[in-house]
Design a protein around this motif. Structure first.
Motif, mmCIF file in Angstrom:
data_model
loop_
_atom_site.group_PDB
_atom_site.id
_atom_site.type_symbol
_atom_site.label_atom_id
_atom_site.label_comp_id
_atom_site.label_asym_id
_atom_site.label_seq_id
_atom_site.Cartn_x
_atom_site.Cartn_y
_atom_site.Cartn_z
ATOM 1 N N ASN A 10 13.544 -15.086 -12.933
ATOM 2 C CA ASN A 10 12.840 -15.067 -14.223
ATOM 3 C C ASN A 10 13.726 -14.499 -15.325
ATOM 4 O O ASN A 10 13.749 -15.031 -16.443
ATOM 5 C CB ASN A 10 11.538 -14.268 -14.113
ATOM 6 N N VAL A 11 14.453 -13.421 -15.024
ATOM 7 C CA VAL A 11 15.377 -12.842 -16.013
ATOM 8 C C VAL A 11 16.432 -13.871 -16.391
ATOM 9 O O VAL A 11 16.715 -14.084 -17.573
ATOM 10 C CB VAL A 11 16.033 -11.548 -15.462
ATOM 11 N N LEU A 12 17.009 -14.545 -15.401
ATOM 12 C CA LEU A 12 18.036 -15.555 -15.682
ATOM 13 C C LEU A 12 17.475 -16.690 -16.533
ATOM 14 O O LEU A 12 18.122 -17.141 -17.474
ATOM 15 C CB LEU A 12 18.614 -16.103 -14.376
ATOM 16 N N ARG A 13 16.279 -17.141 -16.224
ATOM 17 C CA ARG A 13 15.667 -18.236 -17.002
ATOM 18 C C ARG A 13 15.387 -17.824 -18.443
ATOM 19 O O ARG A 13 15.503 -18.632 -19.356
ATOM 20 C CB ARG A 13 14.383 -18.710 -16.334
ATOM 21 N N GLU A 14 14.984 -16.556 -18.627
ATOM 22 C CA GLU A 14 14.741 -16.064 -19.982
ATOM 23 C C GLU A 14 16.043 -15.967 -20.777
ATOM 24 O O GLU A 14 16.085 -16.321 -21.961
ATOM 25 C CB GLU A 14 14.103 -14.676 -19.936
ATOM 26 N N MET A 15 17.083 -15.469 -20.134
ATOM 27 C CA MET A 15 18.332 -15.211 -20.847
ATOM 28 C C MET A 15 19.222 -16.441 -20.951
ATOM 29 O O MET A 15 20.040 -16.548 -21.858
ATOM 30 C CB MET A 15 19.087 -14.071 -20.159
ATOM 31 N N ILE A 16 19.062 -17.374 -19.994
ATOM 32 C CA ILE A 16 19.867 -18.603 -19.988
ATOM 33 C C ILE A 16 18.888 -19.772 -19.843
ATOM 34 O O ILE A 16 18.742 -20.344 -18.773
ATOM 35 C CB ILE A 16 20.898 -18.593 -18.829
ATOM 36 N N PRO A 17 18.194 -20.117 -20.938
ATOM 37 C CA PRO A 17 17.131 -21.119 -20.852
ATOM 38 C C PRO A 17 17.607 -22.540 -20.563
ATOM 39 O O PRO A 17 16.845 -23.361 -20.070
ATOM 40 C CB PRO A 17 16.444 -21.034 -22.211
ATOM 41 N N ASP A 18 18.859 -22.843 -20.871
ATOM 42 C CA ASP A 18 19.390 -24.187 -20.615
ATOM 43 C C ASP A 18 20.878 -24.089 -20.306
ATOM 44 O O ASP A 18 21.469 -23.020 -20.375
ATOM 45 C CB ASP A 18 19.132 -25.107 -21.810
ATOM 46 N N ASN A 19 21.479 -25.224 -19.956
ATOM 47 C CA ASN A 19 22.885 -25.186 -19.534
ATOM 48 C C ASN A 19 23.880 -25.072 -20.690
ATOM 49 O O ASN A 19 25.081 -25.069 -20.468
ATOM 50 C CB ASN A 19 23.227 -26.365 -18.616
ATOM 51 N N SER A 20 23.385 -24.949 -21.915
ATOM 52 C CA SER A 20 24.305 -24.711 -23.034
ATOM 53 C C SER A 20 24.308 -23.233 -23.437
ATOM 54 O O SER A 20 25.070 -22.828 -24.300
ATOM 55 C CB SER A 20 23.925 -25.580 -24.239
ATOM 56 N N SER A 21 23.453 -22.447 -22.793
ATOM 57 C CA SER A 21 23.354 -21.016 -23.109
ATOM 58 C C SER A 21 24.185 -20.190 -22.131
ATOM 59 O O SER A 21 24.409 -20.595 -20.998
ATOM 60 C CB SER A 21 21.897 -20.552 -23.011
ATOM 61 N N MET A 22 24.621 -19.026 -22.603
ATOM 62 C CA MET A 22 25.370 -18.083 -21.785
ATOM 63 C C MET A 22 24.781 -16.704 -21.983
ATOM 64 O O MET A 22 24.227 -16.409 -23.033
ATOM 65 C CB MET A 22 26.834 -18.010 -22.241
ATOM 66 N N ALA A 23 24.934 -15.862 -20.964
ATOM 67 C CA ALA A 23 24.494 -14.472 -21.092
ATOM 68 C C ALA A 23 25.534 -13.566 -20.444
ATOM 69 O O ALA A 23 26.217 -13.970 -19.508
ATOM 70 C CB ALA A 23 23.139 -14.273 -20.428
ATOM 71 N N GLN A 24 25.634 -12.350 -20.966
ATOM 72 C CA GLN A 24 26.567 -11.381 -20.401
ATOM 73 C C GLN A 24 25.997 -10.810 -19.111
ATOM 74 O O GLN A 24 24.806 -10.485 -19.035
ATOM 75 C CB GLN A 24 26.819 -10.229 -21.372
ATOM 76 N N TRP A 25 26.864 -10.676 -18.096
ATOM 77 C CA TRP A 25 26.473 -10.077 -16.818
ATOM 78 C C TRP A 25 25.767 -8.752 -17.033
ATOM 79 O O TRP A 25 24.725 -8.509 -16.447
ATOM 80 C CB TRP A 25 27.732 -9.805 -15.982
ATOM 81 N N GLN A 26 26.350 -7.884 -17.861
ATOM 82 C CA GLN A 26 25.794 -6.543 -18.042
ATOM 83 C C GLN A 26 24.394 -6.577 -18.637
ATOM 84 O O GLN A 26 23.549 -5.755 -18.288
ATOM 85 C CB GLN A 26 26.728 -5.685 -18.903
ATOM 86 N N GLU A 27 24.138 -7.530 -19.537
ATOM 87 C CA GLU A 27 22.802 -7.659 -20.117
ATOM 88 C C GLU A 27 21.798 -8.155 -19.073
ATOM 89 O O GLU A 27 20.658 -7.710 -19.042
ATOM 90 C CB GLU A 27 22.824 -8.609 -21.323
ATOM 91 N N ILE A 28 22.231 -9.077 -18.231
ATOM 92 C CA ILE A 28 21.369 -9.585 -17.162
ATOM 93 C C ILE A 28 21.012 -8.443 -16.208
ATOM 94 O O ILE A 28 19.841 -8.245 -15.871
ATOM 95 C CB ILE A 28 22.070 -10.731 -16.397
ATOM 96 N N ILE A 29 22.020 -7.683 -15.804
ATOM 97 C CA ILE A 29 21.804 -6.563 -14.885
ATOM 98 C C ILE A 29 20.883 -5.519 -15.534
ATOM 99 O O ILE A 29 19.973 -4.989 -14.893
ATOM 100 C CB ILE A 29 23.150 -5.924 -14.472
ATOM 101 N N ARG A 30 21.093 -5.240 -16.821
ATOM 102 C CA ARG A 30 20.263 -4.266 -17.530
ATOM 103 C C ARG A 30 18.791 -4.694 -17.514
ATOM 104 O O ARG A 30 17.900 -3.903 -17.250
ATOM 105 C CB ARG A 30 20.770 -4.096 -18.965
ATOM 106 N N LYS A 31 18.545 -5.982 -17.794
ATOM 107 C CA LYS A 31 17.163 -6.481 -17.796
ATOM 108 C C LYS A 31 16.545 -6.408 -16.406
ATOM 109 O O LYS A 31 15.368 -6.096 -16.261
ATOM 110 C CB LYS A 31 17.114 -7.919 -18.305
#
Length: 66
Positions: A10-31
């Protein structure tokens, strides 16, 4: 009851909603940590998703959906 894997996905889907989006590892881990998932568990499961081919690291420290 939602499993740890479902929370991470769910966190990954929120932060990276499609294949053109990117998210920082640290932000994903924080969430994930905000939602009660340990850093080690989150990193291990995300690595499995990378190995499986669902996500990749286009550049160091960032994650993108395939």
């Amino acid at each position: 009851v939602i499993s740890e894997k479902e929370i991470i996905i769910n966190v990954l889907r929120e932060m990276i909603p499609d294949n053109s989006s990117m998210a920082q590892w640290q932000e994903i881990i924080r969430k994930c940590k905000e939602r009660g998932i340990g850093e080690d568990i989150a990193e291990e499961y995300i690595q499995k998703l990378i190995t499986k081919g669902d996500y990749y690291e286009p550049k160091r420290g960032f994650l993108r959906r395939i």
